[in-house]
Design an enzyme around this catalytic site. Sequence first.
Site, PDB file in Angstrom:
ATOM      1  N   TYR A  57      44.149  43.153  37.119  1.00 40.06           N
ATOM      2  CA  TYR A  57      43.035  43.298  36.165  1.00 40.06           C
ATOM      3  C   TYR A  57      42.644  44.756  35.927  1.00 40.06           C
ATOM      4  O   TYR A  57      42.312  45.152  34.817  1.00 40.06           O
ATOM      5  CB  TYR A  57      41.791  42.596  36.720  1.00 40.06           C
ATOM      6  CG  TYR A  57      41.786  41.093  36.587  1.00 40.06           C
ATOM      7  CD1 TYR A  57      41.939  40.481  35.340  1.00 40.06           C
ATOM      8  CD2 TYR A  57      41.595  40.287  37.693  1.00 40.06           C
ATOM      9  CE1 TYR A  57      41.914  39.104  35.224  1.00 40.06           C
ATOM     10  CE2 TYR A  57      41.565  38.906  37.590  1.00 40.06           C
ATOM     11  CZ  TYR A  57      41.728  38.314  36.342  1.00 40.06           C
ATOM     12  OH  TYR A  57      41.700  36.949  36.220  1.00 40.06           O
TER      13      TYR A  57
ATOM     14  N   SER B   1      50.792  38.531  32.860  1.00 36.18           N
ATOM     15  CA  SER B   1      49.469  39.127  33.050  1.00 36.18           C
ATOM     16  C   SER B   1      48.683  38.309  34.062  1.00 36.18           C
ATOM     17  O   SER B   1      49.001  37.144  34.313  1.00 36.18           O
ATOM     18  CB  SER B   1      48.705  39.133  31.729  1.00 36.18           C
ATOM     19  OG  SER B   1      48.301  37.809  31.405  1.00 36.18           O
ATOM     20  N   ASP B   2      47.651  38.916  34.624  1.00 40.53           N
ATOM     21  CA  ASP B   2      46.657  38.104  35.318  1.00 40.53           C
ATOM     22  C   ASP B   2      45.859  37.377  34.233  1.00 40.53           C
ATOM     23  O   ASP B   2      45.991  37.671  33.031  1.00 40.53           O
ATOM     24  CB  ASP B   2      45.759  38.961  36.208  1.00 40.53           C
ATOM     25  CG  ASP B   2      45.079  38.116  37.290  1.00 40.53           C
ATOM     26  OD1 ASP B   2      44.985  36.877  37.121  1.00 40.53           O
ATOM     27  OD2 ASP B   2      44.638  38.675  38.308  1.00 40.53           O
ATOM     28  N   TRP B   3      45.059  36.430  34.662  1.00 41.47           N
ATOM     29  CA  TRP B   3      44.373  35.533  33.727  1.00 41.47           C
ATOM     30  C   TRP B   3      43.188  36.240  33.039  1.00 41.47           C
ATOM     31  O   TRP B   3      42.163  36.515  33.666  1.00 41.47           O
ATOM     32  CB  TRP B   3      43.915  34.286  34.468  1.00 41.47           C
ATOM     33  CG  TRP B   3      44.958  33.205  34.539  1.00 41.47           C
ATOM     34  CD1 TRP B   3      44.758  31.905  34.181  1.00 41.47           C
ATOM     35  CD2 TRP B   3      46.329  33.283  34.943  1.00 41.47           C
ATOM     36  NE1 TRP B   3      45.918  31.182  34.340  1.00 41.47           N
ATOM     37  CE2 TRP B   3      46.909  31.996  34.802  1.00 41.47           C
ATOM     38  CE3 TRP B   3      47.149  34.325  35.394  1.00 41.47           C
ATOM     39  CZ2 TRP B   3      48.239  31.729  35.113  1.00 41.47           C
ATOM     40  CZ3 TRP B   3      48.485  34.045  35.700  1.00 41.47           C
ATOM     41  CH2 TRP B   3      49.009  32.768  35.560  1.00 41.47           C
ATOM     42  N   GLY B   4      43.382  36.564  31.754  1.00 40.51           N
ATOM     43  CA  GLY B   4      42.334  37.287  31.039  1.00 40.51           C
ATOM     44  C   GLY B   4      42.446  38.786  31.252  1.00 40.51           C
ATOM     45  O   GLY B   4      41.432  39.472  31.314  1.00 40.51           O
TER      46      GLY B   4
END
Length: 734
Positions: A242, A273-276
Site C-alpha cells: 500500500y 496489487s494489494d487490495w485498493g
Amino acid sequence: MSRALLLTTGIAAVLLAQPILAKENAADPLAAAEARAEATVKQMRPEEKTILTHSIMPIDIHKTGIKFPDDAIFGAGYTPGIKRLGTPPLRETDASLGIAWLEGGRKDGATALPSAIAQAASWNPDLVYRGGAMIGSEARAKGFNLLLAGGVNLMRDPRNGRSFEYFSEDPLLSGVLAGAAIRGVQSNDIISTIKHLALNGQETGRKFVDVKISDAAARESDLLAFQIGIEMGHPGSVMCAYNKVNGHYACDNDYLLNTVLKKDWGYKGFVMSDWGAVPGVEAAMNGLDRQSGEQLDKAVYFGDTLAKKAASDPAYAARIDDMNKRVLTAMYAFGLDKNPTQPGGKIDFEKNALVAEEVARQGIVLLKNSGDVLPLAKTAKSIAVIGGYADGGVLSGSGSSQVQGANGPAISRPKFGEGSQFITEQYHRSSPFAAIKARAKDAKITYRDERYVSDAVLKASQAEVAIIFATQWMAEGLDVPDLSLPYGQDALIAAVAAANPRTIVVLETGGPVKMPWLDKVAAVVEAWYPGARGGEAIASVLFGETNPSGRLPISFPASESQLPRPRVDGSDWIEPGHIGASTAEGARLTADYDIEGSDVGYRWFARKGEKPLFPFGYGLSYTTFESSGLKLSGLNASFTVRNTGKRAGDEVAQLYLVNRGGEAKLRLVGFSRVSLAAGARKKVSVTVDPRILADWNGKGWTMPGGDYVFALGKDAEDMGQTVSVRFPEKSWKD
Ligand code: BGC
C-alpha cells in the site's frame, strides 16, 4: 560472481541444514512455463486481453446486492477463466496462517497455523514448509487456486500491527522461511504470493505513508528478504504494498517493480496489487500486472481503460501482452489448468491440527526459568490459572489473515462499535486451562479472569504454582501505541508474583512486549498466537512433554526509547481505526527508514550499544547445548553441536559475522536446527550467502577485501568461538 552461482550458494546454506529443501534446487518453474504462456498470448483476441488483468472481491462489500458468477467463491479475489483458451478462473483467499474466516461468510472453518512470527521462532524451514503445504491443501479442497500468503516484510518496528503476520527482523531468516512456506503452499498445484513488496513497515497511515530509504539500505535489508524468498520459493505472484517508497506508490513504482524485481532479479511471474492500492492506469507501465480487489480502488483501471490505452499506444499494447503472459506463466507453472481445484474436497482436520500443534510446540520460546520451576510435575497439588481467557482458548491476530475453525471463535471481543467482526479480538477453541487440567489430574486447579486483582491474588497465594496468561492483541490496520501489556495486565502480574514466588507467565502476544515484572516472576514462556491447538502445545511445554526449542526471531526491547523511532510515525495524529480508516484523502506522512538503514533489529541494538530485554536468537531449553570446532573454508562453515544436559532437545545453532575489516558488524549468516539426544553430538555445515557479507554498491554487491570474523552465537549477544577468514575484494552483479 554469476547470478547462477549466487543462487546456488544462497540455497546451499539451508540445503545442508534441511534436506527437505532439496526441491528448491529444481529449475525455476516459472521460467519453464514462459514459452507456453507466450504462445497463448498470441492466440488471445483483443477483448480477452483485459480479463486476466483485474480481479474483483467476490464479497458484496458495498451491500449493493451484486451477484457474482457461479464459479466464484466467497473470498478475497476472483478472475473469470477464458474457456476458449482453457484458462481456469483464479479463486483467491488469504493467507499465510490458514484459509481466512472472513467473519464466517463461507460458513466453513479451516486449520489455523500459529502466527508467522511463531512459525519463525522454530527456525525450522522444513516445518514451515509443512505448514504451507497443509494450508495449501485446505485452500485446494475449498476450491481456491491462489493463496495470498508469504508475508515477508521485515519487522522494522515491533509496534507494527501486522508483526504477527511476518517472520522476523532478519533478511536471511525471513527470506528462507518465506521461501519454504511458499514452496509448501505451491506443492498443491496452486499459486502463492509473496507480499507486500516492499517496506510495508507500519500500519499507521499505511495507504499514504512515504518510506524514505536509500537504495543500498533497502537492497541489504527488506529487498534481500524478498529476493531470497523469491529464489527459494518461486512464488507465482508478488503482491505490491500500500505504502509509497521514495515518493511513488509501491504498486506504481517503476524502480521496485521494473528495475529491481523484473530486471535485476529476473522475476517471471505476475505482480498483483494489494487490495485498493492502485492509483491509476499508469501503474501498468510502472510494472503492475494485475489490479486486485478492484471495488476498493477509485476505478477499474485495468479493464476498459487499459484496453483503450492499448488500442492507441503501442507501449501499452506491448505491456498488456506482457501482463497476460505473466499471469499465464504463473498458472501454467503450477498446473492450475491441468490440475484444477474444485470446492468440496475432503479435509482431514484432525491430521492438519497436528501440523499446527507441532509448529506451536517448536515455536514456543522459554524466556526465563528460575530455579527450574519448569517443567511442572504432573503430581502438582494445586495450580492457580489466571487471565488471558485461558479457560476458553488462545488468542489470534485480526485482519485479512484471521482464521477460525468450523464453529468460529471460542470468544470474540469487539474492538470497534461498528458491529464488524473483522477487527475483533478472537480466541481459537483450544483451552490451555483444559489442557493443564488434563495433565495434572489430581491437582486442585482454579481459574480466575483478570477482572478482580484481589481474587486472583488470593487464588495464587493458595496454590503451589500460579500460571498467568497475558495477551497482547494485534490487528492489521492497527499499530500498537507502545509495548506494554494492555488492560492493566502488568499490574496483575506484579500483584500475583508478589503473592506466589512460583509464578509463571505465559505470553500470547503478536510480538515483543515489555516486562516490568520480569525480576519478580519465576518463569516466562512466549507462546505468540499459537493457533488451532495452542492450548495443547502450551501445556505440553509447561509439563515437559515438549522441550522448548523456539528462539526469538525479533529483539525484545527493554523500552521503546531504544527503537529507531520514539513512536510509530503518524501515530500522534492519525486516528487508530479499522483497515479503511487509515486512508485519508490528501494526507501526507513520511517515515525515514534511513535512520536505521539496513541495520534493522539486532543490528540497530548492536550499532547503538543498547541492551535489549531479550536479544534476537534467544531462547532457553530444559537441557543445555554447546557448539564448538568452528572451521571455515571460504564460505563453507562447519562446527559441532553437543547436547550437554540430561534431556533430548533441539538447538538452533546460529552463525554470525561479528567483524569485517576491523569494523564491528553483526549479521546472521547461517543457522541450523539440530535435534540431539542427551549427550549426543552432531556436525553441522552451513554455506554462507555472500550477499549477507557484502554491501550494495549501486549496481551490484561488493565484499570489501579484508578479515571477516565469524562467531558461533547462542543468540545475537552471546557469542562463543570465533574464526577469522581473509577474503579478497570482490564485486558482482545481482
Ligand atoms: C492486505 C493483504 C490481503 C488483502 C486481501 C489487504 O488489505 O493488506 O495482505 O492479502 O487485503 O484480503
